[in-house]
Scaffold this active site. Structure first.
Site, short mmCIF file in Angstrom:
data_model
loop_
_atom_site.label_atom_id
_atom_site.label_comp_id
_atom_site.label_asym_id
_atom_site.label_seq_id
_atom_site.Cartn_x
_atom_site.Cartn_y
_atom_site.Cartn_z
N ASP A 131 0.84 -1.19 0.00
CA ASP A 131 0.00 0.00 0.00
C ASP A 131 0.88 1.25 0.00
O ASP A 131 2.06 1.20 0.35
CB ASP A 131 -0.89 0.04 1.25
N ASP A 133 1.01 4.41 2.05
CA ASP A 133 0.53 5.08 3.26
C ASP A 133 0.92 6.55 3.20
O ASP A 133 2.08 6.88 2.91
CB ASP A 133 1.13 4.43 4.51
#
Length: 202
Positions: A131, A133
């Site tokens: 991901d 972030d």
């Protein structure tokens, strides 16, 4: 020295962290002496940090003396550093355009998590499925309609984006703020709290 949650700290070998560090954490710091500031109560002169290992499950909470910190790198320091993987370079370019369109060019934000750690340290910890972030500094109230537009804008980025707002009272999920119609959870040094307004004085 001021160190805030999500800042990355380069540590010297002069003052070792907790004696109770597991072997893997000690080896990790020897190979890459960086830690991330976490939220926890701490005495003056000490900083609560997280140490990361080579696997996702390897994370350890520790305390380091502030005089062992050689350098502080903030998420916003990292936003213009080139990522190792091309999908993150593309994603950061898209994020820059979309946050600028919604928040203006003076918005203060940057990558955290695996990408932030990699950009600060040079240690390759991201992979194609990681991901992205993000942290957005939000000292002033962000209304929910604007938060919802940001969520929509970031959904179109070519990797999964997990965005947190840093408010005066603690960390707050952008998605939760955009969609909640009541109390929201903020992360504070004393643990999670439910509040109706993360910008209101305590």
């Amino acid at each position: 020295m001021i160190a805030r949650p999500h800042d990355l700290l380069l540590l010297s070998g002069r003052s070792a962290p907790d004696a109770a560090l597991p072997d893997w954490a000690r080896a990790s710091l020897a190979a890459c002496p960086w830690a991330v500031v976490r939220r926890a109560p701490c005495s003056p002169g000490l900083i609560p940090v997280g140490v990361r290992g080579t696997e996702r499950r390897l994370r350890h909470a520790a305390i380091v003396p502030s005089d062992s910190v050689v350098r502080v790198v903030t998420p916003e320091d990292l936003r213009k550093r080139p990522p190792r993987l091309p999908q993150f370079a593309t994603a950061l370019s898209a994020v820059t355009l979309r946050l600028s369109a919604e928040l203006g060019d003076d918005a203060v934000w940057g990558p955290t998590g695996s990408l932030g750690f990699e950009l600060a340290t040079g240690r390759p910890v991201t992979h194609p499925g990681s991901d992205l972030d993000l942290l957005i500094r939000a000292p002033r109230r962000l209304d929910r309609a604007q938060a919802a537009r940001l969520v929509t804008a970031l959904t179109g980025v070519p990797v999964t984006v997990d965005c947190q707002l840093e408010t005066p009272r603690g960390g707050l999920s952008l998605t939760e703020w955009a969609h909640a119609d009541g109390l929201v959870m903020i992360r504070t040094a004393h643990g999670p709290q439910l509040v109706d307004d993360p910008w209101a004085p305590e």
